[in-house]
Write an enzyme that holds these catalytic residues in place. Structure first.
Site, PDB file in Angstrom:
ATOM      1  N   GLU A  50      26.148  18.107 -26.490  1.00 45.40           N
ATOM      2  CA  GLU A  50      26.977  17.727 -25.331  1.00 45.40           C
ATOM      3  C   GLU A  50      28.300  18.480 -25.356  1.00 45.40           C
ATOM      4  O   GLU A  50      28.916  18.624 -26.428  1.00 45.40           O
ATOM      5  CB  GLU A  50      27.216  16.212 -25.382  1.00 45.40           C
ATOM      6  CG  GLU A  50      27.170  15.527 -24.056  1.00 45.40           C
ATOM      7  CD  GLU A  50      25.802  15.586 -23.380  1.00 45.40           C
ATOM      8  OE1 GLU A  50      25.577  16.498 -22.542  1.00 45.40           O
ATOM      9  OE2 GLU A  50      24.957  14.740 -23.682  1.00 45.40           O
ATOM     10  N   ASP A 106      22.548  21.507 -16.456  1.00 42.94           N
ATOM     11  CA  ASP A 106      21.855  20.580 -15.556  1.00 42.94           C
ATOM     12  C   ASP A 106      20.877  21.311 -14.634  1.00 42.94           C
ATOM     13  O   ASP A 106      19.732  20.908 -14.455  1.00 42.94           O
ATOM     14  CB  ASP A 106      22.874  19.789 -14.733  1.00 42.94           C
ATOM     15  CG  ASP A 106      23.915  19.121 -15.615  1.00 42.94           C
ATOM     16  OD1 ASP A 106      23.671  19.018 -16.832  1.00 42.94           O
ATOM     17  OD2 ASP A 106      24.962  18.718 -15.096  1.00 42.94           O
ATOM     18  N   SER A 112      22.489  13.750 -14.014  1.00 41.97           N
ATOM     19  CA  SER A 112      22.391  14.947 -13.170  1.00 41.97           C
ATOM     20  C   SER A 112      21.740  14.712 -11.824  1.00 41.97           C
ATOM     21  O   SER A 112      20.898  15.498 -11.388  1.00 41.97           O
ATOM     22  CB  SER A 112      21.610  16.043 -13.883  1.00 41.97           C
ATOM     23  OG  SER A 112      22.444  16.717 -14.714  1.00 41.97           O
ATOM     24  N   SER A 113      22.163  13.650 -11.154  1.00 46.70           N
ATOM     25  CA  SER A 113      21.658  13.460  -9.796  1.00 46.70           C
ATOM     26  C   SER A 113      22.107  14.624  -8.907  1.00 46.70           C
ATOM     27  O   SER A 113      21.385  15.031  -7.995  1.00 46.70           O
ATOM     28  CB  SER A 113      22.144  12.128  -9.217  1.00 46.70           C
ATOM     29  OG  SER A 113      23.546  12.069  -9.240  1.00 46.70           O
ATOM     30  N   SER A 114      23.268  15.198  -9.185  1.00 49.86           N
ATOM     31  CA  SER A 114      23.747  16.290  -8.323  1.00 49.86           C
ATOM     32  C   SER A 114      22.903  17.545  -8.510  1.00 49.86           C
ATOM     33  O   SER A 114      22.535  18.201  -7.533  1.00 49.86           O
ATOM     34  CB  SER A 114      25.228  16.579  -8.555  1.00 49.86           C
ATOM     35  OG  SER A 114      25.486  16.793  -9.909  1.00 49.86           O
ATOM     36  N   THR A 138      28.709  21.525 -25.034  1.00 47.35           N
ATOM     37  CA  THR A 138      28.540  22.805 -25.717  1.00 47.35           C
ATOM     38  C   THR A 138      28.187  23.903 -24.711  1.00 47.35           C
ATOM     39  O   THR A 138      28.473  25.067 -24.967  1.00 47.35           O
ATOM     40  CB  THR A 138      27.412  22.696 -26.760  1.00 47.35           C
ATOM     41  OG1 THR A 138      26.342  21.960 -26.167  1.00 47.35           O
ATOM     42  CG2 THR A 138      27.896  21.969 -28.010  1.00 47.35           C
ATOM     43  N   GLY A 150      25.412  10.205 -15.488  1.00 48.71           N
ATOM     44  CA  GLY A 150      25.320  11.329 -16.428  1.00 48.71           C
ATOM     45  C   GLY A 150      23.897  11.847 -16.535  1.00 48.71           C
ATOM     46  O   GLY A 150      23.513  12.442 -17.532  1.00 48.71           O
TER      47      GLY A 150
HETATM   48  C1  GLA Z   1      28.002  17.735 -17.242  1.00 50.84           C
HETATM   49  C2  GLA Z   1      27.962  19.211 -16.873  1.00 50.84           C
HETATM   50  C3  GLA Z   1      27.118  19.992 -17.888  1.00 50.84           C
HETATM   51  C4  GLA Z   1      27.564  19.708 -19.316  1.00 50.84           C
HETATM   52  C5  GLA Z   1      27.689  18.208 -19.570  1.00 50.84           C
HETATM   53  C6  GLA Z   1      28.286  17.896 -20.919  1.00 50.84           C
HETATM   54  O1  GLA Z   1      26.730  17.187 -17.130  1.00 50.84           O
HETATM   55  O2  GLA Z   1      27.423  19.366 -15.594  1.00 50.84           O
HETATM   56  O3  GLA Z   1      27.174  21.362 -17.586  1.00 50.84           O
HETATM   57  O4  GLA Z   1      28.762  20.374 -19.606  1.00 50.84           O
HETATM   58  O5  GLA Z   1      28.488  17.575 -18.569  1.00 50.84           O
HETATM   59  O6  GLA Z   1      27.457  18.323 -21.935  1.00 50.84           O
END
Ligand code: GLA
Length: 408
Positions: free
Chosen positions: A42, A199, A149-151, A44, A147
């Site tokens: 995370e 994502d 990744s719905s977007s 990274t 967290g």
């Molecule tokens: C969000 C960002 C990703 C990543 C994470 C953290 O999801 O969209 O690119 O940086 O945070 O790991």
């Protein structure tokens, strides 16, 4: 209680029905893209490092039909009180402020995709005829603000739908990697979130039954077999349903701190720094941020190494998840009381390990649990939330699922 994601047939049916109701007639097809959960690695991806997401069974479905006039009209079942939003001329990063809210993701992708048609560099061109205007109806079962990744699911489903309607082969790996760049650019330059590529890569490049090892240093994406059942385990997502406001602040602040640490260390990315140099950093805050990145990269490597064992040990994987959570809480400072409560309660209830996922500042925890223990552990976490005076979390199972695709 854990809730399974909607079936693909049901997701496609709902998007199709919304399309017919709002726009009339039939859509040209329905496409979908998954949310993702990151197993480990995370914060990274924006530091030249490693991460290991899986695509979720939770998907966003897009029913779409081309329009000859070049306009883009969108309606979403998740925003039932908004009428269809319309974009009549492409948005450019320079006038991105003109589009706001959820339509910005779609208008951003549609506009940037069009720009890639005529790309000077043939490697960046999207094959196919013109990307047309479109009527687009959206329905999704990817939890929002968790967290997960719905977007990116929304961006990637729309990108695949538009590219397919323009005549491109969305099964082509090269096209998919161009779409990763286009959708990430929409998020960075139009929506305004300075995210890494994790994502969109997960949504477009993941494989069912596999995790995806992403190396931001060289842009490689490697599928890694991931079979929790074979190790007597399963994955449980605990959505704390506490908001995270990515655009508003914390994420951009962490990126600025990482950039300051890079400058202090004289490196291009934190993943390229030496342990000894990080230990010697004078500023304790920058030292902690850099330490998180280096130790997290090492945990991803150890996790992948364990997955290569004939039968990976969930205890060892769980210990890496716990260490990741501690580092995100103490060194990167992106956890919250609710996330700590969920991770602690999962461990106390018998999880092999648990950690917050995604950007942080709210959202969800991922726990690796014994295969027969998910329901019991979900109940115990809910009890802990009630005892702490917090609203009940939502719990979902997670299985490594398929990337963006055509549904019908
Ligand atoms: C969000 C960002 C990703 C990543 C994470 C953290 O999801 O969209 O690119 O940086 O945070 O790991």
């Amino acid at each position: 209680m854990t809730t399974e994601p909607r079936s693909a047939a049901e997701g496609a049916r709902r998007a199709d029905a919304l399309f017919r109701r709002v726009f009339g007639g039939t859509p040209r097809g329905v496409w979908s893209a998954p949310g993702r959960v990151n197993l480990i690695g995370e914060h990274t991806d924006h530091n030249g490092g490693l991460c290991l997401p899986i695509a979720l069974g939770h998907r966003t479905y897009v029913a779409l039909r081309a329009r000859a006039d070049g306009a883009v009209r969108v309606v979403s079942a998740q925003h039932p009180h908004d009428g269809p939003a319309t974009l009549s001329s492409p948005v450019t990063p320079g006038r991105a402020a003109a589009v706001t809210g959820w339509p910005a993701y779609i208008f951003g992708v549609a506009s940037l995709l069009r720009a890639h048609l005529g790309a000077a560099d043939p490697a960046a061109a999207v094959p196919g005829a013109a990307v047309p205007g479109a009527d687009i109806a959206i329905d999704s079962c990817v939890p929002q603000g968790a967290g997960l990744s719905s977007s990116a699911a929304l961006e990637c489903a729309v990108a695949c739908a538009l590219a397919a309607v323009a005549g491109a082969d969305i099964g082509d790996p090269h096209l998919r990697s161009v779409l990763v760049d286009v959708t990430r650019a929409a998020e960075n330059d139009v929506v305004g979130v300075p995210s890494g590529a994790m994502d969109q890569s997960a949504a477009l490049l993941a494989a069912a039954g596999h995790a995806l090892l992403l190396d931001a240093a060289d842009g490689t994406a490697t599928p890694v077999p991931f079979d929790t059942a074979a190790m007597g385990a399963s994955l449980l997502i605990v959505d704390t349903r506490t908001a995270h406001a990515l655009v508003e602040g914390g994420y951009a602040t962490r990126r600025a701190e990482c950039a300051a640490a890079e400058r202090a260390l004289g490196v291009r990315t934190l993943s390229g720094a030496d342990d000894a140099d990080v230990v010697g950093l004078a500023d304790p805050l920058l030292r902690a941020r850099a330490r998180h990145v280096l130790t997290e990269n090492a945990r991803v490597r150890a996790f992948v190494e364990e997955l290569a064992a004939p039968v990976p040990a969930p205890q060892r994987l769980g210990a890496l998840l716990d260490a990741s959570h501690a580092s995100l809480r103490d060194d990167f400072a992106v956890s919250t009381d609710e996330l700590d409560c969920a991770a602690d309660a999962a461990r106390e209830a018998g999880a092999f390990g648990a950690r917050m996922v995604g950007a942080g500042f709210g959202g969800a925890v991922l726990a690796l649990v014994p295969a027969d223990g998910a329901a019991r552990i979900a109940e115990r976490i809910t009890d802990a939330f009630r005892a702490a005076g917090l609203p009940d979390p939502a719990c979902y199972p997670a299985h490594p699922s398929a990337p963006a695709r055509s549904e019908r």
